[in-house]
Design a protein around this motif. Structure first.
Motif, PDB file in Angstrom:
ATOM      1  N   ALA A  39      52.960 -55.548 -75.282  1.00 46.04           N
ATOM      2  CA  ALA A  39      52.884 -55.015 -76.644  1.00 46.04           C
ATOM      3  C   ALA A  39      51.667 -55.613 -77.332  1.00 46.04           C
ATOM      4  O   ALA A  39      51.182 -56.670 -76.933  1.00 46.04           O
ATOM      5  CB  ALA A  39      54.148 -55.380 -77.408  1.00 46.04           C
ATOM      6  N   PRO A  40      51.164 -54.959 -78.382  1.00 43.16           N
ATOM      7  CA  PRO A  40      50.016 -55.518 -79.108  1.00 43.16           C
ATOM      8  C   PRO A  40      50.445 -56.707 -79.958  1.00 43.16           C
ATOM      9  O   PRO A  40      51.640 -56.922 -80.181  1.00 43.16           O
ATOM     10  CB  PRO A  40      49.564 -54.356 -79.988  1.00 43.16           C
ATOM     11  CG  PRO A  40      50.801 -53.581 -80.237  1.00 43.16           C
ATOM     12  CD  PRO A  40      51.643 -53.705 -78.987  1.00 43.16           C
ATOM     13  N   PRO A  74      59.017 -47.442 -76.006  1.00 46.14           N
ATOM     14  CA  PRO A  74      57.867 -48.346 -76.129  1.00 46.14           C
ATOM     15  C   PRO A  74      58.142 -49.424 -77.173  1.00 46.14           C
ATOM     16  O   PRO A  74      59.016 -49.250 -78.032  1.00 46.14           O
ATOM     17  CB  PRO A  74      56.722 -47.432 -76.576  1.00 46.14           C
ATOM     18  CG  PRO A  74      57.335 -46.152 -77.002  1.00 46.14           C
ATOM     19  CD  PRO A  74      58.786 -46.138 -76.637  1.00 46.14           C
ATOM     20  N   PRO A  75      57.394 -50.528 -77.102  1.00 43.78           N
ATOM     21  CA  PRO A  75      57.607 -51.605 -78.073  1.00 43.78           C
ATOM     22  C   PRO A  75      57.040 -51.241 -79.448  1.00 43.78           C
ATOM     23  O   PRO A  75      56.256 -50.300 -79.578  1.00 43.78           O
ATOM     24  CB  PRO A  75      56.833 -52.770 -77.470  1.00 43.78           C
ATOM     25  CG  PRO A  75      55.761 -52.144 -76.649  1.00 43.78           C
ATOM     26  CD  PRO A  75      56.334 -50.849 -76.128  1.00 43.78           C
ATOM     27  N   ALA A  76      57.412 -51.999 -80.471  1.00 43.08           N
ATOM     28  CA  ALA A  76      56.808 -51.881 -81.806  1.00 43.08           C
ATOM     29  C   ALA A  76      55.317 -52.137 -81.654  1.00 43.08           C
ATOM     30  O   ALA A  76      54.915 -52.888 -80.764  1.00 43.08           O
ATOM     31  CB  ALA A  76      57.430 -52.882 -82.760  1.00 43.08           C
ATOM     32  N   PRO A  77      54.499 -51.524 -82.480  1.00 42.82           N
ATOM     33  CA  PRO A  77      54.792 -50.827 -83.739  1.00 42.82           C
ATOM     34  C   PRO A  77      55.231 -49.363 -83.597  1.00 42.82           C
ATOM     35  O   PRO A  77      55.280 -48.664 -84.600  1.00 42.82           O
ATOM     36  CB  PRO A  77      53.458 -50.918 -84.486  1.00 42.82           C
ATOM     37  CG  PRO A  77      52.431 -50.901 -83.406  1.00 42.82           C
ATOM     38  CD  PRO A  77      53.037 -51.662 -82.265  1.00 42.82           C
ATOM     39  N   TYR A  78      55.528 -48.878 -82.363  1.00 44.10           N
ATOM     40  CA  TYR A  78      56.086 -47.534 -82.273  1.00 44.10           C
ATOM     41  C   TYR A  78      57.440 -47.569 -82.976  1.00 44.10           C
ATOM     42  O   TYR A  78      58.234 -48.481 -82.761  1.00 44.10           O
ATOM     43  CB  TYR A  78      56.272 -47.118 -80.812  1.00 44.10           C
ATOM     44  CG  TYR A  78      56.564 -45.641 -80.676  1.00 44.10           C
ATOM     45  CD1 TYR A  78      55.552 -44.702 -80.834  1.00 44.10           C
ATOM     46  CD2 TYR A  78      57.853 -45.186 -80.410  1.00 44.10           C
ATOM     47  CE1 TYR A  78      55.815 -43.350 -80.727  1.00 44.10           C
ATOM     48  CE2 TYR A  78      58.124 -43.837 -80.306  1.00 44.10           C
ATOM     49  CZ  TYR A  78      57.097 -42.920 -80.469  1.00 44.10           C
ATOM     50  OH  TYR A  78      57.358 -41.577 -80.369  1.00 44.10           O
ATOM     51  N   VAL A  79      57.692 -46.592 -83.838  1.00 48.82           N
ATOM     52  CA  VAL A  79      58.917 -46.590 -84.639  1.00 48.82           C
ATOM     53  C   VAL A  79      59.979 -45.745 -83.940  1.00 48.82           C
ATOM     54  O   VAL A  79      59.745 -44.581 -83.627  1.00 48.82           O
ATOM     55  CB  VAL A  79      58.640 -46.022 -86.047  1.00 48.82           C
ATOM     56  CG1 VAL A  79      59.935 -45.931 -86.844  1.00 48.82           C
ATOM     57  CG2 VAL A  79      57.623 -46.887 -86.781  1.00 48.82           C
ATOM     58  N   PHE A 131      49.889 -47.841 -79.662  1.00 48.89           N
ATOM     59  CA  PHE A 131      51.348 -48.001 -79.690  1.00 48.89           C
ATOM     60  C   PHE A 131      51.936 -47.332 -80.925  1.00 48.89           C
ATOM     61  O   PHE A 131      52.941 -46.631 -80.839  1.00 48.89           O
ATOM     62  CB  PHE A 131      51.732 -49.483 -79.662  1.00 48.89           C
ATOM     63  CG  PHE A 131      51.621 -50.110 -78.307  1.00 48.89           C
ATOM     64  CD1 PHE A 131      52.630 -49.962 -77.371  1.00 48.89           C
ATOM     65  CD2 PHE A 131      50.498 -50.842 -77.966  1.00 48.89           C
ATOM     66  CE1 PHE A 131      52.534 -50.548 -76.107  1.00 48.89           C
ATOM     67  CE2 PHE A 131      50.389 -51.425 -76.708  1.00 48.89           C
ATOM     68  CZ  PHE A 131      51.399 -51.275 -75.780  1.00 48.89           C
ATOM     69  N   ARG A 132      51.314 -47.538 -82.079  1.00 43.94           N
ATOM     70  CA  ARG A 132      51.870 -47.013 -83.323  1.00 43.94           C
ATOM     71  C   ARG A 132      51.909 -45.492 -83.325  1.00 43.94           C
ATOM     72  O   ARG A 132      52.904 -44.879 -83.701  1.00 43.94           O
ATOM     73  CB  ARG A 132      51.035 -47.520 -84.515  1.00 43.94           C
ATOM     74  CG  ARG A 132      51.413 -46.909 -85.871  1.00 43.94           C
ATOM     75  CD  ARG A 132      52.812 -47.334 -86.314  1.00 43.94           C
ATOM     76  NE  ARG A 132      53.284 -46.627 -87.505  1.00 43.94           N
ATOM     77  CZ  ARG A 132      54.110 -45.581 -87.474  1.00 43.94           C
ATOM     78  NH1 ARG A 132      54.557 -45.110 -86.316  1.00 43.94           N
ATOM     79  NH2 ARG A 132      54.511 -45.005 -88.591  1.00 43.94           N
ATOM     80  N   ILE A 133      50.789 -44.862 -82.898  1.00 41.39           N
ATOM     81  CA  ILE A 133      50.670 -43.409 -83.023  1.00 41.39           C
ATOM     82  C   ILE A 133      51.273 -42.684 -81.835  1.00 41.39           C
ATOM     83  O   ILE A 133      51.879 -41.621 -81.979  1.00 41.39           O
ATOM     84  CB  ILE A 133      49.189 -42.990 -83.157  1.00 41.39           C
ATOM     85  CG1 ILE A 133      48.539 -43.710 -84.336  1.00 41.39           C
ATOM     86  CG2 ILE A 133      49.055 -41.484 -83.320  1.00 41.39           C
ATOM     87  CD1 ILE A 133      47.035 -43.502 -84.414  1.00 41.39           C
ATOM     88  N   GLY A 190      52.864 -44.417 -78.898  1.00 40.96           N
ATOM     89  CA  GLY A 190      53.803 -45.121 -78.019  1.00 40.96           C
ATOM     90  C   GLY A 190      53.260 -45.208 -76.603  1.00 40.96           C
ATOM     91  O   GLY A 190      54.017 -45.255 -75.638  1.00 40.96           O
ATOM     92  N   THR A 214      52.158 -46.813 -73.630  1.00 42.99           N
ATOM     93  CA  THR A 214      52.217 -48.094 -72.921  1.00 42.99           C
ATOM     94  C   THR A 214      51.183 -48.104 -71.792  1.00 42.99           C
ATOM     95  O   THR A 214      50.603 -47.061 -71.469  1.00 42.99           O
ATOM     96  CB  THR A 214      53.610 -48.275 -72.300  1.00 42.99           C
ATOM     97  OG1 THR A 214      53.821 -47.184 -71.387  1.00 42.99           O
ATOM     98  CG2 THR A 214      54.700 -48.245 -73.368  1.00 42.99           C
ATOM     99  N   PHE A 271      57.303 -53.954 -71.179  1.00 37.81           N
ATOM    100  CA  PHE A 271      55.966 -53.478 -71.529  1.00 37.81           C
ATOM    101  C   PHE A 271      55.194 -54.546 -72.295  1.00 37.81           C
ATOM    102  O   PHE A 271      55.747 -55.225 -73.164  1.00 37.81           O
ATOM    103  CB  PHE A 271      56.058 -52.254 -72.446  1.00 37.81           C
ATOM    104  CG  PHE A 271      56.658 -51.032 -71.818  1.00 37.81           C
ATOM    105  CD1 PHE A 271      56.128 -50.485 -70.656  1.00 37.81           C
ATOM    106  CD2 PHE A 271      57.749 -50.408 -72.401  1.00 37.81           C
ATOM    107  CE1 PHE A 271      56.668 -49.335 -70.096  1.00 37.81           C
ATOM    108  CE2 PHE A 271      58.300 -49.255 -71.846  1.00 37.81           C
ATOM    109  CZ  PHE A 271      57.760 -48.722 -70.694  1.00 37.81           C
ATOM    110  N   TRP A 315      46.661 -51.718 -81.198  1.00 40.58           N
ATOM    111  CA  TRP A 315      47.795 -51.518 -82.105  1.00 40.58           C
ATOM    112  C   TRP A 315      48.020 -50.025 -82.329  1.00 40.58           C
ATOM    113  O   TRP A 315      49.140 -49.527 -82.299  1.00 40.58           O
ATOM    114  CB  TRP A 315      47.511 -52.237 -83.428  1.00 40.58           C
ATOM    115  CG  TRP A 315      48.631 -52.223 -84.405  1.00 40.58           C
ATOM    116  CD1 TRP A 315      49.660 -53.125 -84.493  1.00 40.58           C
ATOM    117  CD2 TRP A 315      48.849 -51.261 -85.453  1.00 40.58           C
ATOM    118  NE1 TRP A 315      50.493 -52.782 -85.517  1.00 40.58           N
ATOM    119  CE2 TRP A 315      50.029 -51.644 -86.118  1.00 40.58           C
ATOM    120  CE3 TRP A 315      48.176 -50.129 -85.877  1.00 40.58           C
ATOM    121  CZ2 TRP A 315      50.555 -50.921 -87.207  1.00 40.58           C
ATOM    122  CZ3 TRP A 315      48.687 -49.398 -86.951  1.00 40.58           C
ATOM    123  CH2 TRP A 315      49.863 -49.799 -87.600  1.00 40.58           C
TER     124      TRP A 315
END
Lengths: 151, 396
Positions: B120-121, A76-81, B135-137, B139, B141, B118, B132
């Motif tokens: 993205a935010p 997946p794209p950022a902000p996923y690390v 995606f951060r927590i 992933g 999509t 994908f 956001w």
């Protein structure tokens, strides 16, 4: 050197390290009993709420049943690390229906849990998890995993 | 019908990956719609742009951006953003202006230049933004959500991966006849099955691509159309832009949890079903009156859900309706005769407008090899991130 453990978002789950008692934290409106996760601290979102209530922190049910599940076969794209130089390891996502709260919560499954090991309706529990690890920090999160004996 | 507005002109820029600015696609679509309407740009009294958030400020103020690209001429201007429902809200705004007597003729434009891969935010560290956070927590999509809905259908209704593939087969066959579609090649079930899994159980060919594209409409009052000698125009009879009702019990983009149903009993039927219901009520017709429908097939499995939500069949019967051939060209009620997003890909602010372009061509009887014979009424349906519902009913 001990690394700092930081929750991915503060206040969404108990600070407990891996072990017993890990819980997701929501809020409940004292006026209408509506439960919110992610926590809603500013206002009650129930349009029928009589108003005037307080939003108090409440732990969510530790177990629930699988509503659905899938996985992520591509990064997946950022902000996923994730480390762009490391091969992508697919992760599993589980949507879990909590009976007492009558809501569905999405989370990553614990490592090793794949779609092949899940079924809609299966009982799962929430446990402490690790989202990503940097040089001096560990970002913590929640994971769902099948309850032993129900697989 | 006093609530009707006429579709005087329609236009598109072909979908694809052209590597140009969204402004260029929107301008081209607008020019095509004006030519189709037989009007000059300077005849237009109001322009409504569907916003293109990835375009930076020119995208956030799309109405003015398109007006500038066409040449400032002093028209009333409006810019709207509602994620995937932006185009429908732009149509809704234009229609309201016409019905309120604020303008006789309005140009509606949506266009996008989407990045590859994908969605993205927006950037930055923004933990107060649900888009956001997912995606951060997690992933998570867009295809991950589509995978959840698909897997749920398999568990509840017995849908199979083969059923899902059949949607792609059907839509690609229709899209092969559409000169504006990005993909104009029929796809076989075997090709779907051979494509890589993106989000279990969905494969690459089950999920729509991201694209560049543009679409535009010239809308006007019925009197204006008659004065132009257009006695029997395609008419927009309803525009639904409803929100969900609390508690929303189906997990939905970009949220990572549903509302709790502890305090309030959920309303009967899904949010998506309420989108279509509002449109039918406003239009004074029902699913039995439809000649065709255009729905957001962001994934193949999601198209089947729409069959049920717009009332073409009962809950859980979508795959059966598909297998019977009812929703294919030549069937009882073709769905996505345009080829759908399967053939176009996502160009977010343009696609709800493009759906109405297709209804217009079909209701005029000018859709060529993909024509639905004798089409008299059609519905479009889609859903935008953060609880935007939209549907448009057009009739002839």
């Amino acid at each position: 050197m001990e690394r700092t453990r930081t929750p991915v978002v503060s206040g969404w789950f108990t600070g407990a390290e891996a072990g017993d008692g890990f819980r997701l934290l929501g809020t409940r409106c004292s006026a209408c009993a509506s439960v919110f996760f992610p926590r809603e601290d500013a206002y009650c979102r129930n349009p029928h709420c009589p108003g005037g209530g307080e939003l108090a922190e409440v732990p969510l049910s530790p177990r629930g049943r699988v509503w659905s599940y899938t996985d992520g076969r591509y990064r997946p794209p950022a902000p996923y690390v994730s480390d762009p130089d490391a091969p992508w390891e697919p992760y599993t996502l589980v949507a879990v229906e909590l009976e007492a709260e009558r809501m569905v919560v999405l989370g990553q499954a614990a490592p090793g849990v794949t779609p092949a090991g899940l079924a809609v309706g299966m009982e799962v529990e929430v446990v402490a998890g690790v989202l990503d690890e940097g040089a001096g920090t560990v970002t913590t999160t929640w994971w769902f995993r099948p309850v032993e004996g129900t697989r | 019908m006093s609530g009707d507005v006429a579709v005087l002109g329609v236009g598109m820029h072909p979908w694809g990956k052209w590597g140009r600015s969204f402004v260029e696609y929107g301008r081209a679509a607008a020019r095509a719609a004006l030519a189709d309407a037989g009007l000059e740009w300077t005849d237009v009294q109001s322009v409504v742009g569907a916003d293109t958030v990835r375009g930076g400020y020119p995208g956030y103020v799309a109405g003015a951006t398109f007006a500038r690209a066409l040449g400032w001429q002093g028209a009333r201007v409006t810019s709207v953003y509602a994620a995937c429902a932006s185009g429908a809200q732009a149509i809704g705004a234009a229609r309201a202006q016409i019905l309120a007597g604020l303008a006789d003729v309005v140009l509606v434009v949506g266009a996008d230049a989407a990045p590859k891969g994908f969605f993205a935010p927006a950037g930055g560290e923004r933990p107060d933004d649900p888009d956001w956070l997912r995606f951060r927590i997690l992933g998570a999509t867009n295809p991950a959500y589509f995978g959840l809905y698909a897997r749920r259908r398999m568990a509840l209704h017995g849908d199979t991966a083969e059923d899902f593939a059949l949607v792609k087969v059907k839509n690609s066959a229709a899209g092969a006849h559409n000169p504006y579609a990005r993909y104009r090649k029929a796809v076989s079930a075997g090709e779907v099955a051979a494509s890589a899994v993106v989000a279990d159980p969905l494969r690459l060919l089950d999920i729509c691509a991201t694209s560049d594209g543009g679409a535009a409409l010239v809308l006007c009052g019925m009197d204006f159309a008659r004065a132009r000698g257009v006695a029997d125009p395609v008419r927009i009879r309803a525009v639904s832009t409803v929100t969900p009702t609390y508690p929303r019990t189906v997990l939905d983009l970009p949220d990572i949890a549903t509302d709790s149903a502890v305090a309030v009993e959920p309303a009967a039927g899904s949010f998506r079903a309420s989108i279509a219901r509002a449109a039918y009520e406003e239009a004074g017709l029902g699913p039995e009156d439809l000649s065709l429908a255009e729905v957001y097939d962001l994934s193949t499995a999601l198209e089947l859900e729409w069959y049920e939500d717009i009332g073409l069949c009962g809950e859980g019967e979508g795959a059966k309706l598909l297998r019977e051939g009812a929703t294919a060209l030549g069937g009882r009620v073709p769905v996505n005769a345009s080829g759908g997003l399967a053939s176009f890909g996502e160009a977010v602010p343009a696609q709800a407008i493009a759906q109405v372009c297709e209804l217009t061509w079909q209701l005029r009887g000018t859709a060529g090899a993909r024509q639905v014979p004798g089409a008299r009424a059609g519905i479009t349906a889609n859903q935008g991130l953060f609880g935007h519902g939209s549907a448009v009913v057009a009739v002839r």
